[in-house]
Design a protein around this motif. Structure first.
Motif, PDB file in Angstrom:
ATOM      1  N   LEU A  70       0.893  -1.125   0.015  1.00 23.17           N
ATOM      2  CA  LEU A  70      -0.208  -0.014   0.192  1.00 23.17           C
ATOM      3  C   LEU A  70       0.899   1.293  -0.144  1.00 23.17           C
ATOM      4  O   LEU A  70       1.944   1.432   0.552  1.00 23.17           O
ATOM      5  CB  LEU A  70      -0.917  -0.042   1.119  1.00 23.17           C
ATOM      6  N   ALA A  71       0.570   2.230  -0.696  1.00 23.47           N
ATOM      7  CA  ALA A  71       1.231   3.531  -0.561  1.00 23.47           C
ATOM      8  C   ALA A  71       1.084   4.018   0.678  1.00 23.47           C
ATOM      9  O   ALA A  71       0.328   3.621   1.465  1.00 23.47           O
ATOM     10  CB  ALA A  71       0.449   4.457  -1.598  1.00 23.47           C
ATOM     11  N   GLU A  72       2.008   5.093   1.007  1.00 18.89           N
ATOM     12  CA  GLU A  72       1.992   5.639   2.597  1.00 18.89           C
ATOM     13  C   GLU A  72       0.686   6.218   2.849  1.00 18.89           C
ATOM     14  O   GLU A  72       0.329   7.048   1.891  1.00 18.89           O
ATOM     15  CB  GLU A  72       3.299   6.390   2.595  1.00 18.89           C
ATOM     16  N   GLY A  73       0.179   6.040   3.708  1.00 14.17           N
ATOM     17  CA  GLY A  73      -1.082   6.958   4.134  1.00 14.17           C
ATOM     18  C   GLY A  73      -2.372   6.247   3.581  1.00 14.17           C
ATOM     19  O   GLY A  73      -3.420   6.968   3.853  1.00 14.17           O
ATOM     20  N   ARG A  74      -2.295   5.123   3.039  1.00 13.70           N
ATOM     21  CA  ARG A  74      -3.443   4.680   2.411  1.00 13.70           C
ATOM     22  C   ARG A  74      -3.720   3.361   3.224  1.00 13.70           C
ATOM     23  O   ARG A  74      -3.054   2.662   3.800  1.00 13.70           O
ATOM     24  CB  ARG A  74      -3.487   4.149   0.916  1.00 13.70           C
ATOM     25  N   SER A  75      -5.146   3.084   3.325  1.00 12.90           N
ATOM     26  CA  SER A  75      -5.683   1.853   3.957  1.00 12.90           C
ATOM     27  C   SER A  75      -6.155   0.823   3.037  1.00 12.90           C
ATOM     28  O   SER A  75      -6.406  -0.357   3.187  1.00 12.90           O
ATOM     29  CB  SER A  75      -6.915   2.348   4.731  1.00 12.90           C
ATOM     30  N   ARG A  76      -6.221   1.162   1.941  1.00 12.03           N
ATOM     31  CA  ARG A  76      -6.888   0.449   0.550  1.00 12.03           C
ATOM     32  C   ARG A  76      -6.083   0.528  -0.652  1.00 12.03           C
ATOM     33  O   ARG A  76      -5.342   1.610  -0.895  1.00 12.03           O
ATOM     34  CB  ARG A  76      -8.135   0.772   0.310  1.00 12.03           C
ATOM     35  N   ARG A  77      -5.927  -0.513  -1.663  1.00 12.56           N
ATOM     36  CA  ARG A  77      -5.300  -0.390  -2.825  1.00 12.56           C
ATOM     37  C   ARG A  77      -5.911   0.696  -3.634  1.00 12.56           C
ATOM     38  O   ARG A  77      -7.162   0.969  -3.516  1.00 12.56           O
ATOM     39  CB  ARG A  77      -5.301  -1.656  -3.631  1.00 12.56           C
ATOM     40  N   ALA A  78      -5.210   1.366  -4.487  1.00 20.32           N
ATOM     41  CA  ALA A  78      -5.586   2.409  -5.402  1.00 20.32           C
ATOM     42  C   ALA A  78      -6.538   1.675  -6.602  1.00 20.32           C
ATOM     43  O   ALA A  78      -6.479   0.624  -6.839  1.00 20.32           O
ATOM     44  CB  ALA A  78      -4.674   3.202  -6.215  1.00 20.32           C
ATOM     45  N   GLY A  79      -7.529   2.300  -6.973  1.00 20.25           N
ATOM     46  CA  GLY A  79      -8.218   2.112  -7.811  1.00 20.25           C
ATOM     47  C   GLY A  79      -9.764   1.540  -7.405  1.00 20.25           C
ATOM     48  O   GLY A  79     -10.878   1.177  -8.322  1.00 20.25           O
ATOM     49  N   GLY A  80     -10.172   1.576  -6.294  1.00 19.73           N
ATOM     50  CA  GLY A  80     -11.348   1.468  -5.754  1.00 19.73           C
ATOM     51  C   GLY A  80     -12.358   1.931  -5.672  1.00 19.73           C
ATOM     52  O   GLY A  80     -11.888   3.385  -6.196  1.00 19.73           O
ATOM     53  N   GLY A  81     -13.652   1.899  -5.737  1.00 21.89           N
ATOM     54  CA  GLY A  81     -14.676   2.670  -5.790  1.00 21.89           C
ATOM     55  C   GLY A  81     -15.464   2.947  -6.812  1.00 21.89           C
ATOM     56  O   GLY A  81     -14.770   2.475  -8.027  1.00 21.89           O
ATOM     57  N   ARG A  82     -16.327   3.608  -6.997  1.00 24.44           N
ATOM     58  CA  ARG A  82     -17.333   3.821  -7.975  1.00 24.44           C
ATOM     59  C   ARG A  82     -16.374   4.857  -9.024  1.00 24.44           C
ATOM     60  O   ARG A  82     -15.883   5.851  -8.503  1.00 24.44           O
ATOM     61  CB  ARG A  82     -18.577   4.418  -7.489  1.00 24.44           C
ATOM     62  N   LYS A  83     -16.751   4.577 -10.286  1.00 26.98           N
ATOM     63  CA  LYS A  83     -16.132   5.600 -11.445  1.00 26.98           C
ATOM     64  C   LYS A  83     -17.162   6.543 -11.425  1.00 26.98           C
ATOM     65  O   LYS A  83     -18.498   6.628 -11.020  1.00 26.98           O
ATOM     66  CB  LYS A  83     -16.185   4.720 -12.785  1.00 26.98           C
ATOM     67  N   SER A  84     -16.891   7.773 -11.628  1.00 25.84           N
ATOM     68  CA  SER A  84     -17.624   8.948 -11.889  1.00 25.84           C
ATOM     69  C   SER A  84     -18.580   8.868 -13.084  1.00 25.84           C
ATOM     70  O   SER A  84     -18.410   8.198 -13.868  1.00 25.84           O
ATOM     71  CB  SER A  84     -16.741  10.233 -12.001  1.00 25.84           C
ATOM     72  N   ALA A  85     -19.561   9.747 -13.193  1.00 28.15           N
ATOM     73  CA  ALA A  85     -20.625   9.556 -13.810  1.00 28.15           C
ATOM     74  C   ALA A  85     -19.975  10.363 -15.327  1.00 28.15           C
ATOM     75  O   ALA A  85     -20.269   9.592 -16.336  1.00 28.15           O
ATOM     76  CB  ALA A  85     -21.686  10.517 -13.500  1.00 28.15           C
ATOM     77  N   LEU A  86     -18.930  11.035 -15.229  1.00 26.46           N
ATOM     78  CA  LEU A  86     -18.526  11.486 -16.619  1.00 26.46           C
ATOM     79  C   LEU A  86     -17.450  10.344 -17.044  1.00 26.46           C
ATOM     80  O   LEU A  86     -17.410  10.433 -18.356  1.00 26.46           O
ATOM     81  CB  LEU A  86     -17.709  12.692 -16.207  1.00 26.46           C
ATOM     82  N   GLN A  87     -16.946   9.519 -16.284  1.00 21.45           N
ATOM     83  CA  GLN A  87     -16.139   8.654 -16.882  1.00 21.45           C
ATOM     84  C   GLN A  87     -16.931   7.468 -17.410  1.00 21.45           C
ATOM     85  O   GLN A  87     -16.554   6.859 -18.481  1.00 21.45           O
ATOM     86  CB  GLN A  87     -14.974   7.919 -15.784  1.00 21.45           C
ATOM     87  N   LYS A  88     -18.191   7.274 -16.938  1.00 20.73           N
ATOM     88  CA  LYS A  88     -19.030   6.213 -17.267  1.00 20.73           C
ATOM     89  C   LYS A  88     -19.558   6.686 -18.514  1.00 20.73           C
ATOM     90  O   LYS A  88     -19.705   5.885 -19.592  1.00 20.73           O
ATOM     91  CB  LYS A  88     -19.775   5.943 -16.297  1.00 20.73           C
ATOM     92  N   ASP A  89     -19.823   7.796 -18.721  1.00 18.43           N
ATOM     93  CA  ASP A  89     -20.677   8.492 -19.662  1.00 18.43           C
ATOM     94  C   ASP A  89     -20.184   9.877 -20.261  1.00 18.43           C
ATOM     95  O   ASP A  89     -20.588  10.822 -19.777  1.00 18.43           O
ATOM     96  CB  ASP A  89     -22.300   8.681 -19.626  1.00 18.43           C
ATOM     97  N   PRO A  90     -18.922   9.710 -21.183  1.00 18.46           N
ATOM     98  CA  PRO A  90     -18.623  10.908 -21.571  1.00 18.46           C
ATOM     99  C   PRO A  90     -19.409  12.078 -22.247  1.00 18.46           C
ATOM    100  O   PRO A  90     -19.026  13.241 -22.213  1.00 18.46           O
ATOM    101  CB  PRO A  90     -17.496  10.601 -22.550  1.00 18.46           C
ATOM    102  N   ALA A  91     -20.498  11.796 -22.798  1.00 19.34           N
ATOM    103  CA  ALA A  91     -21.430  12.564 -23.353  1.00 19.34           C
ATOM    104  C   ALA A  91     -22.396  13.116 -22.489  1.00 19.34           C
ATOM    105  O   ALA A  91     -23.095  14.240 -22.858  1.00 19.34           O
ATOM    106  CB  ALA A  91     -22.190  11.769 -24.380  1.00 19.34           C
ATOM    107  N   LEU A  92     -22.166  12.743 -21.005  1.00 21.75           N
ATOM    108  CA  LEU A  92     -23.023  13.625 -20.361  1.00 21.75           C
ATOM    109  C   LEU A  92     -22.901  15.130 -20.167  1.00 21.75           C
ATOM    110  O   LEU A  92     -23.901  15.688 -19.919  1.00 21.75           O
ATOM    111  CB  LEU A  92     -22.934  12.838 -18.679  1.00 21.75           C
ATOM    112  N   ALA A  93     -21.741  15.356 -20.101  1.00 20.66           N
ATOM    113  CA  ALA A  93     -21.608  17.003 -19.717  1.00 20.66           C
ATOM    114  C   ALA A  93     -22.313  17.666 -20.833  1.00 20.66           C
ATOM    115  O   ALA A  93     -22.835  18.615 -20.561  1.00 20.66           O
ATOM    116  CB  ALA A  93     -20.197  17.178 -19.540  1.00 20.66           C
TER     117      ALA A  93
END
Length: 182
Positions: A70-93
């Protein structure tokens, strides 16, 4: 061999004493170390004592035996969590901007803009257009784009009140009779 109640009580006291002072990663390490120390039946005993699921203690036991990088100061591996709405649907903006642009208010040269449409109305229109989003996501996207979610109080055009300093006169109910008409 079943773990005795006295041992489980001691584990519970240690966990309770340290729990508030540990990060998420260190809490898992504590649970794993206690489970490994108890041996067979330790996973269930620690899960019961700490009030967590058995799978959490099993993962914690694996982390004790083979620690993740794990990187310093992290409790979990990087990359976890939900993707943002703009990443899932680039035409949304672009779709949101097309909906909001005709109803935009405010000085075009000022950075403060606002819209007359509610976030629920915009979210429903975006969902109908094939971009499923919630009203909270719509509000976050509008804020990111520089929109104020609170409209100016004076949005109607024209004078809405009397001029300052001008006395208010009550309406005349009856006119004085015209001379010569009695």
């Amino acid at each position: 061999m079943v773990v005795e109640a006295v041992v489980v009580g001691a584990v519970q006291r240690r966990i309770t004493e340290l729990w508030a002072h540990l990060s998420e990663h260190r809490r898992r390490l504590l649970l794993g170390a206690e489970a490994r120390e108890l041996g067979w039946g330790g996973v269930s005993a620690v899960a019961r004592a700490a009030g967590v699921s058995r799978s959490t203690v099993t993962v914690a036991l694996a982390e004790v035996e083979c620690p993740p990088e794990l990187a310093e100061g992290r409790s979990r591996r990087a990359g976890g969590g939900r993707k943002s709405a703009l990443q899932k649907d680039p035409a949304l903006a672009a779709a949101l901007d097309a909906l909001v642009d005709p109803a935009t208010r405010g000085d075009p040269e000022s950075s403060l803009r606002w819209t007359c449409k509610s976030t629920r109305t915009l979210a429903a229109a975006l969902t109908a257009a094939g971009h499923p989003v919630s009203d909270r996501t719509t509000a976050a996207l509008l804020q990111r784009s520089g929109y104020s979610l609170q409209a100016n109080a004076k949005t109607r055009e024209g004078s809405q009140h009397l001029r300052p300093g001008r006395p208010v006169r009550p309406p005349q109910r009856c006119r004085p009779p015209l001379p010569g008409l009695r």
